[in-house]
Design a protein around this motif. Structure first.
Motif, PDB file in Angstrom:
ATOM      1  N   THR A 105       0.799  -1.224   0.000  1.00  0.00           N
ATOM      2  CA  THR A 105       0.000   0.000   0.000  1.00  0.00           C
ATOM      3  C   THR A 105       0.834   1.279   0.000  1.00  0.00           C
ATOM      4  N   PRO A 106       1.848   1.428   0.848  1.00  0.00           N
ATOM      5  CA  PRO A 106       2.621   2.677   0.810  1.00  0.00           C
ATOM      6  C   PRO A 106       3.213   2.960  -0.571  1.00  0.00           C
ATOM      7  N   GLY A 107       3.807   1.955  -1.184  1.00  0.00           N
ATOM      8  CA  GLY A 107       4.389   2.147  -2.514  1.00  0.00           C
ATOM      9  C   GLY A 107       3.338   2.455  -3.564  1.00  0.00           C
ATOM     10  N   MET A 108       2.200   1.791  -3.482  1.00  0.00           N
ATOM     11  CA  MET A 108       1.107   2.052  -4.422  1.00  0.00           C
ATOM     12  C   MET A 108       0.607   3.490  -4.276  1.00  0.00           C
ATOM     13  N   ILE A 109       0.420   3.922  -3.045  1.00  0.00           N
ATOM     14  CA  ILE A 109      -0.080   5.278  -2.799  1.00  0.00           C
ATOM     15  C   ILE A 109       0.929   6.313  -3.295  1.00  0.00           C
ATOM     16  N   LEU A 110       2.199   6.089  -3.048  1.00  0.00           N
ATOM     17  CA  LEU A 110       3.208   7.046  -3.500  1.00  0.00           C
ATOM     18  C   LEU A 110       3.306   7.068  -5.024  1.00  0.00           C
ATOM     19  N   ALA A 111       3.173   5.897  -5.664  1.00  0.00           N
ATOM     20  CA  ALA A 111       3.168   5.848  -7.129  1.00  0.00           C
ATOM     21  C   ALA A 111       1.974   6.636  -7.668  1.00  0.00           C
ATOM     22  N   ALA A 112       0.815   6.455  -7.039  1.00  0.00           N
ATOM     23  CA  ALA A 112      -0.386   7.172  -7.461  1.00  0.00           C
ATOM     24  C   ALA A 112      -0.232   8.674  -7.213  1.00  0.00           C
ATOM     25  N   LYS A 113       0.407   9.040  -6.114  1.00  0.00           N
ATOM     26  CA  LYS A 113       0.621  10.459  -5.804  1.00  0.00           C
ATOM     27  C   LYS A 113       1.475  11.120  -6.879  1.00  0.00           C
ATOM     28  N   VAL A 114       2.551  10.459  -7.277  1.00  0.00           N
ATOM     29  CA  VAL A 114       3.408  11.023  -8.326  1.00  0.00           C
ATOM     30  C   VAL A 114       2.597  11.196  -9.612  1.00  0.00           C
ATOM     31  N   LEU A 115       1.799  10.199  -9.948  1.00  0.00           N
ATOM     32  CA  LEU A 115       0.955  10.306 -11.142  1.00  0.00           C
ATOM     33  C   LEU A 115       0.018  11.502 -11.031  1.00  0.00           C
ATOM     34  N   LEU A 116      -0.744  11.573  -9.937  1.00  0.00           N
ATOM     35  CA  LEU A 116      -1.748  12.624  -9.782  1.00  0.00           C
ATOM     36  C   LEU A 116      -1.125  14.014  -9.646  1.00  0.00           C
ATOM     37  N   ASP A 117       0.097  14.086  -9.146  1.00  0.00           N
ATOM     38  CA  ASP A 117       0.792  15.373  -9.079  1.00  0.00           C
ATOM     39  C   ASP A 117       1.099  15.905 -10.484  1.00  0.00           C
ATOM     40  N   HIS A 118       1.241  14.999 -11.440  1.00  0.00           N
ATOM     41  CA  HIS A 118       1.578  15.390 -12.810  1.00  0.00           C
ATOM     42  C   HIS A 118       0.393  15.303 -13.767  1.00  0.00           C
ATOM     43  N   ASN A 119      -0.621  14.536 -13.394  1.00  0.00           N
ATOM     44  CA  ASN A 119      -1.778  14.315 -14.268  1.00  0.00           C
ATOM     45  C   ASN A 119      -2.993  14.090 -13.376  1.00  0.00           C
ATOM     46  N   SER A 120      -3.782  15.121 -13.192  1.00  0.00           N
ATOM     47  CA  SER A 120      -4.908  15.017 -12.257  1.00  0.00           C
ATOM     48  C   SER A 120      -6.114  14.283 -12.836  1.00  0.00           C
ATOM     49  N   ASN A 121      -6.059  13.924 -14.126  1.00  0.00           N
ATOM     50  CA  ASN A 121      -7.169  13.207 -14.746  1.00  0.00           C
ATOM     51  C   ASN A 121      -6.640  12.043 -15.593  1.00  0.00           C
ATOM     52  N   PRO A 122      -6.006  11.065 -14.936  1.00  0.00           N
ATOM     53  CA  PRO A 122      -5.406   9.960 -15.708  1.00  0.00           C
ATOM     54  C   PRO A 122      -6.444   8.954 -16.189  1.00  0.00           C
ATOM     55  N   SER A 123      -6.126   8.298 -17.285  1.00  0.00           N
ATOM     56  CA  SER A 123      -6.955   7.202 -17.785  1.00  0.00           C
ATOM     57  C   SER A 123      -6.633   5.948 -16.967  1.00  0.00           C
ATOM     58  N   ARG A 124      -7.453   4.907 -17.101  1.00  0.00           N
ATOM     59  CA  ARG A 124      -7.169   3.634 -16.420  1.00  0.00           C
ATOM     60  C   ARG A 124      -5.810   3.096 -16.860  1.00  0.00           C
ATOM     61  N   LEU A 125      -5.493   3.237 -18.132  1.00  0.00           N
ATOM     62  CA  LEU A 125      -4.210   2.756 -18.643  1.00  0.00           C
ATOM     63  C   LEU A 125      -3.055   3.520 -17.996  1.00  0.00           C
ATOM     64  N   GLU A 126      -3.198   4.815 -17.863  1.00  0.00           N
ATOM     65  CA  GLU A 126      -2.143   5.616 -17.226  1.00  0.00           C
ATOM     66  C   GLU A 126      -1.994   5.235 -15.755  1.00  0.00           C
ATOM     67  N   ILE A 127      -3.104   4.976 -15.086  1.00  0.00           N
ATOM     68  CA  ILE A 127      -3.034   4.538 -13.687  1.00  0.00           C
ATOM     69  C   ILE A 127      -2.321   3.193 -13.615  1.00  0.00           C
ATOM     70  N   SER A 128      -2.717   2.270 -14.479  1.00  0.00           N
ATOM     71  CA  SER A 128      -2.090   0.934 -14.487  1.00  0.00           C
ATOM     72  C   SER A 128      -0.589   1.032 -14.713  1.00  0.00           C
ATOM     73  N   LYS A 129      -0.193   1.866 -15.654  1.00  0.00           N
ATOM     74  CA  LYS A 129       1.233   2.041 -15.931  1.00  0.00           C
ATOM     75  C   LYS A 129       1.955   2.639 -14.730  1.00  0.00           C
ATOM     76  N   SER A 130       1.308   3.598 -14.055  1.00  0.00           N
ATOM     77  CA  SER A 130       1.973   4.282 -12.940  1.00  0.00           C
ATOM     78  C   SER A 130       2.228   3.356 -11.760  1.00  0.00           C
ATOM     79  N   ILE A 131       1.376   2.351 -11.576  1.00  0.00           N
ATOM     80  CA  ILE A 131       1.558   1.423 -10.447  1.00  0.00           C
ATOM     81  C   ILE A 131       2.217   0.118 -10.866  1.00  0.00           C
ATOM     82  N   SER A 132       2.607   0.024 -12.137  1.00  0.00           N
ATOM     83  CA  SER A 132       3.122  -1.246 -12.665  1.00  0.00           C
ATOM     84  C   SER A 132       4.413  -1.714 -12.000  1.00  0.00           C
ATOM     85  N   GLY A 133       5.143  -0.834 -11.348  1.00  0.00           N
ATOM     86  CA  GLY A 133       6.367  -1.234 -10.651  1.00  0.00           C
ATOM     87  C   GLY A 133       6.113  -1.750  -9.246  1.00  0.00           C
ATOM     88  N   ASN A 134       4.849  -1.859  -8.877  1.00  0.00           N
ATOM     89  CA  ASN A 134       4.474  -2.292  -7.535  1.00  0.00           C
ATOM     90  C   ASN A 134       3.682  -3.590  -7.618  1.00  0.00           C
TER      91      ASN A 134
END
Length: 164
Positions: A105-134
């Motif tokens: 969870t901590p790593g997932m949340i931080l990955a999502a935070k980095v995504l949302l800090d740069h893209n406040s309206n991501p697609s499902r694919l962008e979300i999936s890619k952003s958490i793919s290292g976790n």
């Protein structure tokens, strides 16, 4: 071995300490600073359990030697709470049931935070890619993606309210 004088900002606070230069950032965070939200999973940068934000970028702290963090800014899961309360992303994870054992969870949340800090309206694919290292072994990824979507929709609502 000679000690290394490490200075960095962790969760907004300046830190200065003497460390073995062979220590990983993960070891400094967990064992010296007692920020245990950062987990050690594989120790090889494959699972994302040790993810932290280093100068705005998601990194695996098991792959960063402590001297490499000198002069840098580090944000751990403990650093995103607001006045001791979970932030909106953490709340969204709870609401969506995206927290099971909690190890990823901590790593997932931080990955999502980095995504949302740069893209406040991501697609499902962008979300999936952003958490793919976790790696998550409990939830599948559906609820985690839903949690990020919930947080993104709240950001969009706030942004919309600001422009009204």
């Amino acid at each position: 071995m000679a000690e290394f004088h490490l200075e960095m900002k962790v969760n907004g606070k300046p830190i200065a300490l003497e460390v073995d230069p062979g220590l990983r950032l993960l070891d400094v965070l967990r064992d010296i600073l007692h920020l245990t939200g950062t987990k050690e999973g594989c120790g090889e940068g494959e699972c994302g359990a040790c993810s932290v934000i280093l100068n705005g970028k998601l990194v695996d702290s098991c792959l960063v030697l402590a001297p490499q963090a000198n002069g840098q800014e580090v944000i751990t899961i403990e650093g995103i709470a607001q006045n001791g309360e979970p932030d909106s992303l953490q709340k969204a994870f709870l609401e969506a049931g995206a927290v099971q054992c909690g190890y990823c969870t901590p790593g997932m949340i931080l990955a999502a935070k980095v995504l949302l800090d740069h893209n406040s309206n991501p697609s499902r694919l962008e979300i999936s890619k952003s958490i793919s290292g976790n790696i998550c072994r409990c939830t599948g990824y559906t609820k985690i993606i839903q949690a990020v979507e919930i947080a993104a929709s709240r950001i969009a609502t706030k942004e919309g309210a600001g422009h009204a």
